[in-house]
Write an enzyme that holds these catalytic residues in place. Structure first.
Site, PDB file in Angstrom:
ATOM      1  N   GLU A 179     -29.427  37.799  22.177  1.00 36.60           N
ATOM      2  CA  GLU A 179     -29.345  36.468  23.402  1.00 36.60           C
ATOM      3  C   GLU A 179     -30.540  35.872  23.697  1.00 36.60           C
ATOM      4  O   GLU A 179     -30.028  35.201  24.181  1.00 36.60           O
ATOM      5  CB  GLU A 179     -28.311  37.805  23.815  1.00 36.60           C
ATOM      6  CG  GLU A 179     -27.931  37.097  25.189  1.00 36.60           C
ATOM      7  CD  GLU A 179     -27.598  36.205  25.791  1.00 36.60           C
ATOM      8  OE1 GLU A 179     -27.018  35.467  24.853  1.00 36.60           O
ATOM      9  OE2 GLU A 179     -27.364  35.422  26.746  1.00 36.60           O
ATOM     10  N   ASN A 229     -10.509  14.308  23.642  1.00 43.26           N
ATOM     11  CA  ASN A 229     -11.418  15.139  23.559  1.00 43.26           C
ATOM     12  C   ASN A 229     -10.859  15.655  22.568  1.00 43.26           C
ATOM     13  O   ASN A 229     -10.010  15.691  22.500  1.00 43.26           O
ATOM     14  CB  ASN A 229     -11.578  16.120  24.415  1.00 43.26           C
ATOM     15  CG  ASN A 229     -12.460  17.550  24.569  1.00 43.26           C
ATOM     16  OD1 ASN A 229     -13.634  16.928  23.530  1.00 43.26           O
ATOM     17  ND2 ASN A 229     -11.440  18.794  25.249  1.00 43.26           N
ATOM     18  N   GLY A 230     -11.788  15.839  21.403  1.00 45.47           N
ATOM     19  CA  GLY A 230     -11.484  16.234  19.779  1.00 45.47           C
ATOM     20  C   GLY A 230     -11.789  15.269  18.753  1.00 45.47           C
ATOM     21  O   GLY A 230     -12.508  14.558  19.531  1.00 45.47           O
ATOM     22  N   TRP A 274     -19.608  13.822  24.775  1.00 43.31           N
ATOM     23  CA  TRP A 274     -20.669  14.505  23.523  1.00 43.31           C
ATOM     24  C   TRP A 274     -20.457  13.677  22.377  1.00 43.31           C
ATOM     25  O   TRP A 274     -19.067  13.820  21.719  1.00 43.31           O
ATOM     26  CB  TRP A 274     -20.538  15.699  23.861  1.00 43.31           C
ATOM     27  CG  TRP A 274     -21.484  16.311  23.334  1.00 43.31           C
ATOM     28  CD1 TRP A 274     -22.606  16.666  24.042  1.00 43.31           C
ATOM     29  CD2 TRP A 274     -21.946  17.213  22.000  1.00 43.31           C
ATOM     30  NE1 TRP A 274     -24.299  17.527  23.767  1.00 43.31           N
ATOM     31  CE2 TRP A 274     -22.596  17.862  21.927  1.00 43.31           C
ATOM     32  CE3 TRP A 274     -20.193  17.436  21.062  1.00 43.31           C
ATOM     33  CZ2 TRP A 274     -23.520  18.184  20.954  1.00 43.31           C
ATOM     34  CZ3 TRP A 274     -21.131  18.164  19.945  1.00 43.31           C
ATOM     35  CH2 TRP A 274     -22.207  18.649  19.636  1.00 43.31           C
ATOM     36  N   CYS A 276     -15.842  16.923  25.090  1.00 41.65           N
ATOM     37  CA  CYS A 276     -16.085  15.482  26.244  1.00 41.65           C
ATOM     38  C   CYS A 276     -15.007  16.035  27.017  1.00 41.65           C
ATOM     39  O   CYS A 276     -14.536  16.759  27.115  1.00 41.65           O
ATOM     40  CB  CYS A 276     -15.332  14.480  25.592  1.00 41.65           C
ATOM     41  SG  CYS A 276     -16.157  13.906  23.873  1.00 41.65           S
ATOM     42  N   ARG A 291     -19.602  19.527  29.728  1.00 46.27           N
ATOM     43  CA  ARG A 291     -18.542  19.280  28.506  1.00 46.27           C
ATOM     44  C   ARG A 291     -18.905  18.394  27.491  1.00 46.27           C
ATOM     45  O   ARG A 291     -19.767  18.036  26.816  1.00 46.27           O
ATOM     46  CB  ARG A 291     -17.312  19.041  28.635  1.00 46.27           C
ATOM     47  CG  ARG A 291     -16.847  19.927  29.372  1.00 46.27           C
ATOM     48  CD  ARG A 291     -14.912  19.671  29.688  1.00 46.27           C
ATOM     49  NE  ARG A 291     -14.449  19.599  28.766  1.00 46.27           N
ATOM     50  CZ  ARG A 291     -13.789  20.960  28.170  1.00 46.27           C
ATOM     51  NH1 ARG A 291     -13.447  21.794  28.813  1.00 46.27           N
ATOM     52  NH2 ARG A 291     -13.408  20.674  26.604  1.00 46.27           N
ATOM     53  N   GLU A 312     -32.516  27.353  23.093  1.00 41.93           N
ATOM     54  CA  GLU A 312     -31.350  26.823  23.895  1.00 41.93           C
ATOM     55  C   GLU A 312     -32.105  25.560  24.959  1.00 41.93           C
ATOM     56  O   GLU A 312     -31.235  24.789  24.468  1.00 41.93           O
ATOM     57  CB  GLU A 312     -30.507  27.620  24.145  1.00 41.93           C
ATOM     58  CG  GLU A 312     -29.080  27.417  24.762  1.00 41.93           C
ATOM     59  CD  GLU A 312     -28.020  28.162  24.408  1.00 41.93           C
ATOM     60  OE1 GLU A 312     -28.481  29.335  25.452  1.00 41.93           O
ATOM     61  OE2 GLU A 312     -27.027  27.552  24.689  1.00 41.93           O
ATOM     62  N   HIS A 356     -39.202  45.336   7.617  1.00 41.07           N
ATOM     63  CA  HIS A 356     -39.105  44.631   5.867  1.00 41.07           C
ATOM     64  C   HIS A 356     -38.871  43.157   5.989  1.00 41.07           C
ATOM     65  O   HIS A 356     -38.223  42.347   5.399  1.00 41.07           O
ATOM     66  CB  HIS A 356     -38.096  44.668   6.263  1.00 41.07           C
ATOM     67  CG  HIS A 356     -36.828  46.110   6.367  1.00 41.07           C
ATOM     68  ND1 HIS A 356     -37.218  47.401   5.470  1.00 41.07           N
ATOM     69  CD2 HIS A 356     -36.763  47.408   7.489  1.00 41.07           C
ATOM     70  CE1 HIS A 356     -37.106  48.449   5.549  1.00 41.07           C
ATOM     71  NE2 HIS A 356     -36.328  48.164   6.755  1.00 41.07           N
ATOM     72  N   LYS A 367     -30.852  32.424  24.129  1.00 43.93           N
ATOM     73  CA  LYS A 367     -31.159  31.208  25.064  1.00 43.93           C
ATOM     74  C   LYS A 367     -32.610  31.248  25.703  1.00 43.93           C
ATOM     75  O   LYS A 367     -32.645  30.360  25.727  1.00 43.93           O
ATOM     76  CB  LYS A 367     -31.333  32.981  27.117  1.00 43.93           C
ATOM     77  CG  LYS A 367     -30.515  32.218  27.911  1.00 43.93           C
ATOM     78  CD  LYS A 367     -28.990  32.459  27.910  1.00 43.93           C
ATOM     79  CE  LYS A 367     -28.041  32.244  26.775  1.00 43.93           C
ATOM     80  NZ  LYS A 367     -27.239  32.475  26.265  1.00 43.93           N
ATOM     81  N   LYS A 382     -20.998  22.093  26.285  1.00 47.64           N
ATOM     82  CA  LYS A 382     -20.375  24.030  26.787  1.00 47.64           C
ATOM     83  C   LYS A 382     -19.217  23.599  25.922  1.00 47.64           C
ATOM     84  O   LYS A 382     -18.327  22.428  25.808  1.00 47.64           O
ATOM     85  CB  LYS A 382     -20.319  24.336  28.061  1.00 47.64           C
ATOM     86  CG  LYS A 382     -20.009  25.897  28.671  1.00 47.64           C
ATOM     87  CD  LYS A 382     -20.750  25.771  29.989  1.00 47.64           C
ATOM     88  CE  LYS A 382     -20.324  26.839  30.599  1.00 47.64           C
ATOM     89  NZ  LYS A 382     -21.856  28.152  29.373  1.00 47.64           N
TER      90      LYS A 382
HETATM   91  C1  F6R Z   1     -24.724  30.791  23.778  1.00 48.69           C
HETATM   92  C2  F6R Z   1     -23.429  29.463  24.566  1.00 48.69           C
HETATM   93  C3  F6R Z   1     -22.668  29.346  23.233  1.00 48.69           C
HETATM   94  C4  F6R Z   1     -21.098  30.051  23.773  1.00 48.69           C
HETATM   95  C5  F6R Z   1     -20.874  29.794  22.277  1.00 48.69           C
HETATM   96  C6  F6R Z   1     -19.368  30.267  22.489  1.00 48.69           C
HETATM   97  O1  F6R Z   1     -25.280  30.547  25.859  1.00 48.69           O
HETATM   98  O2  F6R Z   1     -23.418  29.396  25.803  1.00 48.69           O
HETATM   99  O3  F6R Z   1     -23.435  30.040  22.417  1.00 48.69           O
HETATM  100  O4  F6R Z   1     -21.580  31.153  23.790  1.00 48.69           O
HETATM  101  O5  F6R Z   1     -20.515  28.413  22.789  1.00 48.69           O
HETATM  102  O6  F6R Z   1     -18.837  29.860  23.928  1.00 48.69           O
HETATM  103  P1  F6R Z   1     -17.641  30.316  24.666  1.00 48.69           P
HETATM  104  O7  F6R Z   1     -17.651  31.476  25.459  1.00 48.69           O
HETATM  105  O8  F6R Z   1     -16.696  29.155  25.422  1.00 48.69           O
HETATM  106  O9  F6R Z   1     -16.309  30.803  23.414  1.00 48.69           O
END
Ligand code: F6R
Length: 595
Positions: free
Chosen positions: A468, A95-96, A71, A2, A27, A475, A491, A472, A590
């Site tokens: 990656e 937040n937490g 969130w 949050c 967030r 996600e 495999h 992406k 995030k």
């Molecule tokens: C993917 C993404 C997440 C972050 C992960 C780690 O696009 O954004 O997988 O990479 O949550 O976050 P950080 O880099 O802040 O430790």
């Protein structure tokens, strides 16, 4: 997960809080709330939905306020569960997570307390009320002693006017010092429009902010953030994600600036660890999600350039594993936010075993930067889109430099180091060339946007890039995508390949090129369509792949810096074609500050 914010000073607080929450919306974005104090009167507003449409014009006077973008973790998404949570005129944003909230709630109910939400946060307001004897800071301190879990909180009350009390344990809190007062927030992005002067709270610290002064349990250094204020605005871009992808070449330039010599690198954050790094015989690289994939690229880089054994691990796994740790090892934590709970738990474990700990971090003053013994900032500027893109490029760039640093302490030849450094200096121009193909990539993404399953394949340095690319895509588009090594296809995964499941194959001219060509043939033989990421000038690939995206030639070890870019663009344009909420994908936020 949050965002919390608070302001106290000479200005009207409402617009500052609303604007700050808008900057931190990534967030958490299921609901939001604000509380403003104006003498004895209290203005409280809570809403379900996005704050982006909220008008920041003042609805009330008052120069003391707290706000929150949520969130949901404990309690569903509804107004009563939005923050600020209140009891008996004590208002709290949090937040937490309060892990023992059920027990605390039961005890409080027995004492006659009535609860009006399903949140864990509400117990904090009740506990503060229980402990309050006229001083908000004392009451908060006592209340927090009863809490197990993590918190970044801000508390206000008309019962002890003229102050905001903030406290932190395992969730970030930054204090911004402005000309007219103080702003506290979970994240610098909410602050940088007002000030670059910040203080970062440490765990178990409490601060009390008044209009013209602040007190913190101990003396703290004021730091300057070098992020530009316009970095938290979208500018002319439709989405932050596209803006951040377009910044990738500049991210490489910023990351290397002042750090490259002719055949060596100069990394200030590693200076004090130089001798221990010389003695180190094994490197752990730890990250989560995209951070883990950068760590995985780092593993290959350390072996190849750093001339040292390396293992990449996910923070969420390695913290529970019985890896043999000792002081002759180094752990490098790779994280954009520097607040990822699983990484931080692992960091604690590594420190307890006397492993040297370093950070590759973007956010200045984050917990990871403060808890590690050294490290290197990625200097990407704020990353706002939930899906990480430019941070990934920054992380790889820094990991190349750390590998060079280690390599030069070992047997990496001067000639070889020179070659890599020279290419690193030039590679941002090549990244610009990749970006120039955005329209073509958009067309390809649109062409494939009705498919529901994808494989991404790559080998060696491009194996983490395949993972990656798949992450992406899933996600932000919510389609199924898997990243595997080309070598693993036969495999098992090959069983899924048919005309309904396209494969994106990273097949650049490198030491595994021929092997990748064979993998592409395997896919074609099962009627699978192939989108190849190939090296400019490779005409052979055109004959077997359905579509080709070319990237400029570079050194094998630097390929990820170019091959990741078309995959970021592909995911972006794919989600755009499906009209998804690109910057704020469902179920995700995030900065994952809970386990
Ligand atoms: C993917 C993404 C997440 C972050 C992960 C780690 O696009 O954004 O997988 O990479 O949550 O976050 P950080 O880099 O802040 O430790």
């Amino acid at each position: 997960m949050c965002g919390i914010i608070g302001y106290i000073g000479k200005k009207q607080a409402y617009p500052i809080i609303i604007n700050g929450l808008k900057k931190m919306e990534y967030r958490g974005y299921d609901s939001y709330g604000i509380c403003v104090l104006d003498g004895d009167s209290v203005f409280l507003k809570k809403r379900v939905g996005r704050i982006s449409s909220e008008n920041s014009e003042s609805e009330c006077k008052g120069c003391i306020s707290i706000g929150h973008s949520r969130w949901a973790t404990t309690g569903s998404v509804c107004e009563k569960n939005a923050h600020p949570q209140e009891y008996n005129q004590f208002y709290v944003v949090h937040n937490g997570i309060v892990e023992n909230y059920k027990e605390l709630k039961e005890e409080l109910i027995k004492k006659g307390h009535q609860f009006s939400s399903d949140t864990d946060t509400e117990v904090i307001a009740h506990l503060i009320s229980e402990e309050f004897k006229g001083n908000l800071e004392d009451a908060t301190k006592k209340a927090l002693k009863k809490i197990i879990g993590s918190y970044g909180i801000a508390v206000i009350s008309p019962k002890d006017k003229g102050k905001i009390v903030v406290a932190k344990l395992s969730s970030p809190i930054i204090l911004g010092i402005t000309d007219d007062g103080y702003i506290v927030a979970s994240d610098p992005s909410a602050i940088i429009n007002y000030t670059k002067q910040i203080i970062t709270l440490d765990d178990n610290e409490i601060a009390t902010l008044k209009e013209d002064s602040y007190t913190i349990s101990k003396d703290k250094k004021i730091e300057t953030i070098d992020w530009e204020s316009d970095a938290v605005d979208k500018g002319d871009f439709e989405h932050f994600m596209l803006k951040e992808i377009m910044e990738e070449p500049r991210v490489i330039e910023n990351a290397i600036q002042g750090r490259l010599l002719e055949s060596d690198v100069k990394l200030g954050g590693l200076e004090s660890s130089k001798e221990r790094l010389k003695r180190t015989n094994k490197i752990y690289l730890v990250g989560c999600g995209t951070g883990y994939y950068a760590a995985k690229v780092g593993e290959y880089l350390m072996e190849e350039i750093g001339i040292i054994d390396a293992e990449a691990h996910m923070g969420s796994e390695v913290r529970y594993r019985n890896v043999r740790l000792n002081p002759d090892q180094t752990a490098i934590f790779v994280s954009q936010s520097g607040e990822t709970a699983d990484n931080l738990a692992c960091l604690k474990k590594m420190k307890e075993a006397n492993v040297l700990t370093l950070g590759v971090t973007n956010v200045i003053g984050s917990t990871q930067t403060r808890e590690t013994e050294g490290g290197v900032y990625t200097r990407c500027g704020p990353e706002i889109a939930v899906a990480s893109t430019k941070a990934f490029i920054g992380q790889i760039t820094v990991l190349v430099m750390i590998s060079l640093f280690l390599g030069r302490q070992r047997n990496l030849e001067e000639k070889e180091a020179k070659k890599i450094i020279l290419e690193l200096k030039n590679i941002s121009k090549k990244a610009d060339i990749v970006l120039k193909q955005a329209e073509k990539i958009k067309e390809i993404a649109r062409k494939y946007s009705q498919y529901k399953d994808f494989f991404f394949i790559g080998r060696k340095f491009n194996y983490p890039i395949a993972m990656e690319g798949a992450l992406k895509l899933k996600e932000i588009s919510y389609v199924h995508a898997e990243g595997v090594t080309g070598g693993e296809l036969k495999h098992g995964p090959l069983a899924l390949i048919d005309e309904t499941c396209p494969t994106i194959a990273i097949c650049t001219k490198d030491s595994v090129y021929d092997k990748m060509l064979s993998n592409i043939e395997e896919v074609k033989a099962r009627n699978g369509k192939v989108i190849a990421i190939a090296t400019e000038g490779d005409s052979k690939i055109k004959e077997i792949a359905t579509d080709v995206i070319y990237i400029p030639e570079t050194l094998e070890c630097l390929t990820p810096l170019l091959s990741a870019i078309p995959l970021h663009l592909f995911a972006y344009y794919f989600a755009l074609a499906l009209e998804k909420d690109i910057d704020k994908p469902r179920n995700l936020a995030k900065s994952v500050t809970v386990e």
